[in-house]
Write an enzyme that holds these catalytic residues in place. Structure first.
Site, PDB file in Angstrom:
ATOM      1  CB  CYS A 169      -7.772  22.089 -67.994  1.00  0.00           C
ATOM      2  SG  CYS A 169      -8.066  22.998 -66.476  1.00  0.00           S
ATOM      3  CG  HIS A 177      -8.434  17.439 -64.361  1.00  0.00           C
ATOM      4  ND1 HIS A 177      -7.729  17.504 -65.550  1.00  0.00           N
ATOM      5  CD2 HIS A 177      -8.859  18.713 -64.117  1.00  0.00           C
ATOM      6  CE1 HIS A 177      -7.731  18.768 -65.981  1.00  0.00           C
ATOM      7  NE2 HIS A 177      -8.412  19.514 -65.143  1.00  0.00           N
ATOM      8  CD  GLU A 178     -12.160  19.274 -62.302  1.00  0.00           C
ATOM      9  OE1 GLU A 178     -11.711  20.363 -61.899  1.00  0.00           O
ATOM     10  OE2 GLU A 178     -12.284  19.009 -63.518  1.00  0.00           O
ATOM     11  CG  HIS A 204      -8.028  22.261 -61.026  1.00  0.00           C
ATOM     12  ND1 HIS A 204      -7.257  23.229 -61.614  1.00  0.00           N
ATOM     13  CD2 HIS A 204      -8.659  21.625 -62.043  1.00  0.00           C
ATOM     14  CE1 HIS A 204      -7.411  23.176 -62.933  1.00  0.00           C
ATOM     15  NE2 HIS A 204      -8.260  22.204 -63.228  1.00  0.00           N
TER      16      HIS A 204
HETATM   17 ZN    ZN Z   1      -8.916  21.536 -65.047  1.00  0.00          ZN
END
Ligand code: ZN
Length: 188
Positions: free
Chosen positions: A96, A138-139, A142
């Protein structure tokens, strides 16, 4: 080209659920353009708006530089919502831009169905799998204030404890601009 500082783990905005986008104005388009510049400059394949200090539900992905994914077009997802996660899971090592130099295995759904708005705020639904599904998960995390390091094994959590605290204290060597305080945020 405008590069934005990338927020680092420990920054408050990375732990906040981002705010829904209700209007795509010139500033929003500029933000998205700058997100692409920032991601590509840092050799990233995905980026969430809070990783550049913007409290907005926007993520971008471009995996076209990854072998065997050259044909996958860059994509902007505004207000994404993952509707379905496949039962089939896969474990892949992730990294990341907000957690430099740490890579650990993460288990995620192999395929997802995601609804999102485009830059005209028109709604779309995508059914995707493989690397694109992984990066979007993954995003998407976030945007909910979740980092991949939250999802790793207990053993890995122990292993990364010190490196994480070094990042928080900026005792790191990174080749792209990073935020200078835990309170860093772009104000629109
Ligand atoms: Zn990330």
């Amino acid at each position: 080209m405008a590069l934005l500082p990338v927020t680092m783990c420990g920054d408050k905005i990375l732990r906040k659920k981002t705010v829904k986008v209700t209007e795509v104005d010139n500033e929003t388009i500029e933000l998205i353009t700058n997100m692409f510049d920032t991601m590509r400059n840092a050799n990233g394949i995905g980026l969430a708006a809070n990783q550049v200090g913007a409290d907005k539900s926007i993520l971008i992905v471009d995996i076209s530089l990854v072998e065997d994914h050259e044909e996958v077009k860059p994509i902007v997802l505004i207000n994404p919502k993952i509707k379905k996660f496949s039962d089939e899971k896969s474990v892949i090592e992730e990294g990341c831009l907000s957690i430099p130099d740490i890579r650990e295995d993460v288990e995620r759904a192999e395929a997802i169905t995601v609804a999102y708005h485009d830059t005209d705020l028109k709604e779309h639904t995508l059914e995707i799998d493989s690397l694109l599904a992984r990066v979007i998960q993954h995003e998407y995390d976030h945007l909910q204030g979740i980092l991949f390091t939250d999802l790793v094994s207990d053993e890995a959590k122990k292993r990364i404890k010190k490196p994480l605290s070094k990042i928080k204290r900026r005792k790191i060597d990174v080749e792209y601009p990073i935020s200078d305080s835990v309170d860093y945020q772009i104000v629109f």
